[in-house]
Write a protein that holds these residues in place. Structure first.
Motif, PDB file in Angstrom:
ATOM      1  N   TYR A 172       0.838  -1.198   0.000  1.00  0.00           N
ATOM      2  CA  TYR A 172       0.000   0.000   0.000  1.00  0.00           C
ATOM      3  C   TYR A 172       0.876   1.252   0.000  1.00  0.00           C
ATOM      4  CZ  TYR A 172      -4.036  -2.861   1.135  1.00  0.00           C
ATOM      5  OH  TYR A 172      -5.040  -3.783   1.093  1.00  0.00           O
ATOM      6  N   SER A 173       0.762   2.045  -1.068  1.00  0.00           N
ATOM      7  CA  SER A 173       1.460   3.340  -1.115  1.00  0.00           C
ATOM      8  C   SER A 173       0.658   4.252  -2.028  1.00  0.00           C
ATOM      9  CB  SER A 173       2.876   3.169  -1.656  1.00  0.00           C
ATOM     10  OG  SER A 173       2.826   2.717  -2.983  1.00  0.00           O
ATOM     11  N   ASN A 174       0.838   5.562  -1.869  1.00  0.00           N
ATOM     12  CA  ASN A 174       0.046   6.503  -2.671  1.00  0.00           C
ATOM     13  C   ASN A 174       0.331   6.348  -4.153  1.00  0.00           C
ATOM     14  OD1 ASN A 174      -1.325   7.593  -0.594  1.00  0.00           O
ATOM     15  ND2 ASN A 174       0.060   9.332  -0.308  1.00  0.00           N
ATOM     16  N   THR A 175       1.608   6.233  -4.502  1.00  0.00           N
ATOM     17  CA  THR A 175       1.992   5.989  -5.893  1.00  0.00           C
ATOM     18  C   THR A 175       3.079   4.925  -5.845  1.00  0.00           C
ATOM     19  OG1 THR A 175       3.885   7.481  -5.970  1.00  0.00           O
ATOM     20  CG2 THR A 175       1.731   8.480  -6.404  1.00  0.00           C
ATOM     21  N   VAL A 176       3.426   4.374  -6.995  1.00  0.00           N
ATOM     22  CA  VAL A 176       4.444   3.324  -6.997  1.00  0.00           C
ATOM     23  C   VAL A 176       5.778   3.860  -6.482  1.00  0.00           C
ATOM     24  CG1 VAL A 176       5.195   3.597  -9.397  1.00  0.00           C
ATOM     25  CG2 VAL A 176       5.307   1.366  -8.354  1.00  0.00           C
ATOM     26  N   GLN A 177       6.017   5.164  -6.641  1.00  0.00           N
ATOM     27  CA  GLN A 177       7.284   5.757  -6.192  1.00  0.00           C
ATOM     28  C   GLN A 177       7.257   6.182  -4.723  1.00  0.00           C
ATOM     29  OE1 GLN A 177       9.923   5.796  -8.026  1.00  0.00           O
ATOM     30  NE2 GLN A 177       9.449   6.122 -10.172  1.00  0.00           N
ATOM     31  N   THR A 183       3.324  -3.303   3.707  1.00  0.00           N
ATOM     32  CA  THR A 183       3.517  -4.346   2.693  1.00  0.00           C
ATOM     33  C   THR A 183       3.255  -5.660   3.428  1.00  0.00           C
ATOM     34  OG1 THR A 183       5.195  -2.987   1.636  1.00  0.00           O
ATOM     35  CG2 THR A 183       5.089  -5.288   0.935  1.00  0.00           C
ATOM     36  N   VAL A 184       2.280  -6.387   2.957  1.00  0.00           N
ATOM     37  CA  VAL A 184       1.795  -7.575   3.686  1.00  0.00           C
ATOM     38  C   VAL A 184       1.974  -8.796   2.797  1.00  0.00           C
ATOM     39  CG1 VAL A 184      -0.181  -8.498   4.972  1.00  0.00           C
ATOM     40  CG2 VAL A 184      -0.060  -6.039   4.487  1.00  0.00           C
ATOM     41  N   ALA A 185       2.430  -9.904   3.394  1.00  0.00           N
ATOM     42  CA  ALA A 185       2.560 -11.135   2.607  1.00  0.00           C
ATOM     43  C   ALA A 185       2.019 -12.325   3.394  1.00  0.00           C
ATOM     44  CB  ALA A 185       4.015 -11.376   2.232  1.00  0.00           C
ATOM     45  N   LYS A 251      -4.917   1.436  10.330  1.00  0.00           N
ATOM     46  CA  LYS A 251      -3.838   0.547   9.852  1.00  0.00           C
ATOM     47  C   LYS A 251      -4.115  -0.903  10.258  1.00  0.00           C
ATOM     48  CE  LYS A 251      -0.518   4.266  10.080  1.00  0.00           C
ATOM     49  NZ  LYS A 251       0.561   4.843  10.852  1.00  0.00           N
ATOM     50  N   ARG A 252      -4.631  -1.096  11.482  1.00  0.00           N
ATOM     51  CA  ARG A 252      -4.949  -2.476  11.903  1.00  0.00           C
ATOM     52  C   ARG A 252      -6.071  -3.055  11.047  1.00  0.00           C
ATOM     53  NH1 ARG A 252      -3.424  -0.806  17.320  1.00  0.00           N
ATOM     54  NH2 ARG A 252      -5.462   0.103  17.655  1.00  0.00           N
ATOM     55  N   TYR A 253      -7.069  -2.203  10.739  1.00  0.00           N
ATOM     56  CA  TYR A 253      -8.182  -2.661   9.899  1.00  0.00           C
ATOM     57  C   TYR A 253      -7.659  -3.065   8.513  1.00  0.00           C
ATOM     58  CZ  TYR A 253     -12.092  -2.408   6.718  1.00  0.00           C
ATOM     59  OH  TYR A 253     -12.988  -2.710   5.717  1.00  0.00           O
ATOM     60  N   LEU A 254      -6.839  -2.179   7.929  1.00  0.00           N
ATOM     61  CA  LEU A 254      -6.310  -2.441   6.580  1.00  0.00           C
ATOM     62  C   LEU A 254      -5.467  -3.725   6.574  1.00  0.00           C
ATOM     63  CD1 LEU A 254      -6.165  -1.156   3.750  1.00  0.00           C
ATOM     64  CD2 LEU A 254      -4.087   0.020   4.477  1.00  0.00           C
ATOM     65  N   LEU A 255      -4.670  -3.884   7.607  1.00  0.00           N
ATOM     66  CA  LEU A 255      -3.824  -5.077   7.697  1.00  0.00           C
ATOM     67  C   LEU A 255      -4.691  -6.337   7.835  1.00  0.00           C
ATOM     68  CD1 LEU A 255      -1.096  -6.450   7.951  1.00  0.00           C
ATOM     69  CD2 LEU A 255      -0.898  -5.601  10.288  1.00  0.00           C
ATOM     70  N   ALA A 256      -5.722  -6.257   8.666  1.00  0.00           N
ATOM     71  CA  ALA A 256      -6.569  -7.446   8.900  1.00  0.00           C
ATOM     72  C   ALA A 256      -7.298  -7.864   7.624  1.00  0.00           C
ATOM     73  CB  ALA A 256      -7.571  -7.157  10.015  1.00  0.00           C
TER      74      ALA A 256
END
Ligand SMILES: Cc1cc2nc3c(=O)[nH]c(=O)nc-3n(C[C@H](O)[C@H](O)[C@H](O)COP(=O)(O)OP(=O)(O)OC[C@H]3O[C@@H](n4cnc5c(N)ncnc54)[C@H](O)[C@@H]3O)c2cc1C
Length: 271
Positions: A172-177, A183-185, A251-256
């Motif tokens: 997750y980032s605003n743009t690729v740069q 970053t979750v795996a 952030k916890r919600y997004l990660l979950a």
């Protein structure tokens, strides 16, 4: 300030020089060392760019072995590299940087917005490390993180990743740069002792960590988003703070929800 540059001719020479000079650093691709405002403070640079034994990607039994001087672009272009690792290397959006930045340098940096760590932790990658006597040892990437103070002078010579792991990664980032907030795996790897499922996260300014409590629970049964959030709240390494990327709750919600999404993809066989 750097006042000495040594061009190492072999891995042994590089590891010996580094081990006997605590104000030195290896110069690999140089994308961090030569960056304006670099975090690396060294008087002597030991260039490993000419060390042929640190190059190349090869296959051995159930593993793909990647020389630490391989650049992100080398890894993407090799027909041997597993698709999950190519995907992680492509998180580095700039082709110019991909042509210079090495996998060894990325691992040594241990950035919390690392392009590669979540994926390497989820597949249970192993590192070959060389000390100043020239002796090598193998450590898992998780152990390298936890014992960094003890291992930091060792030269990473090779990275081993499993051919048959299934890994899904989301950045997750605003743009690729831009820097990544998360970053979750999620991976299923044949190289785990405890459980085959591995979940890992690189959380900017927070932690690089495996989420073993969650992966062990999910090995038995799927968890709800709420159950994962509860577990994340109790995690001592993941002390999220409010910043421009959002609140700790967000952030916890997004990660979950991401863990659940990637878990379904891995278990659904799309890894
Ligand atoms: C504008 C910009 C943005 C960036 N954004 C990100 C980002 O979002 N995520 C991210 O992960 N990285 C980012 N980076 C950092 C960097 O580009 C990469 O992490 C890269 O992979 C580092 O590799 P390198 O070969 O250039 O390392 P170098 O700069 O040559 O070395 C970096 C460090 O690694 C050590 N090192 C190098 N090779 C070895 C080895 N074989 N064994 C042991 N130690 C070694 C060196 O001693 C040094 O301390 C960014 C860099 C720049 C300039």
């Amino acid at each position: 300030m750097v006042d000495n540059l040594i061009l190492a001719q072999s891995a042994k020479e590089a590891a010996r020089l580094k081990g006997s000079n605590n104000k030195s650093a290896y110069l690999a691709g140089g994308t961090e060392i030569n960056r304006l405002g670099s975090t690396i403070n060294a008087r002597t640079l030991i260039s490993i760019g000419r060390v042929k034994e640190l190059d190349g990607i090869r296959e051995e039994d159930d593993a793909i072995l990647i020389g630490s001087m391989c650049t992100f672009q080398d890894i993407i272009e090799s027909p041997l590299t597993p698709a999950y690792l190519k995907e992680a290397c492509l998180f580095m959006g700039s082709r110019t940087k991909r042509n210079m930045a090495t996998i060894g340098g990325n691992i040594a940096l241990r950035r919390t917005d690392s392009y590669l760590y979540a994926t390497l932790l989820a597949c249970a990658a192993k590192l070959t490390l060389m000390g100043k006597s020239g002796k090598t040892e193998t450590r898992c990437v998780c152990c390298y993180l936890h014992k960094y103070e003890e291992l930091k002078d060792l030269l990473i010579t090779e990275i081993r990743v499993p051919k048959d792991a299934k890994v899904q990664t989301k950045r997750y980032s605003n743009t690729v740069q831009s820097h990544a907030v998360l970053t979750v795996a999620v991976g299923e790897t044949p190289w785990c002792e405890k459980s085959s499922l591995r979940i890992a996260v690189a959380a900017k300014n927070t932690a690089l960590t495996r989420l073993d409590d969650i992966s062990e629970a999910m090995e038995q049964k799927e968890l709800t988003d709420e159950e994962i959030i509860k577990n994340l709240k109790a995690n001592k390494e993941l002390k999220f703070k409010s910043d421009i990327y959002g609140s700790p709750e967000y952030k916890r919600y997004l990660l979950a929800v991401t863990i659940n999404d990637l878990y379904r993809k891995v278990r659904g066989g799309q890894g």
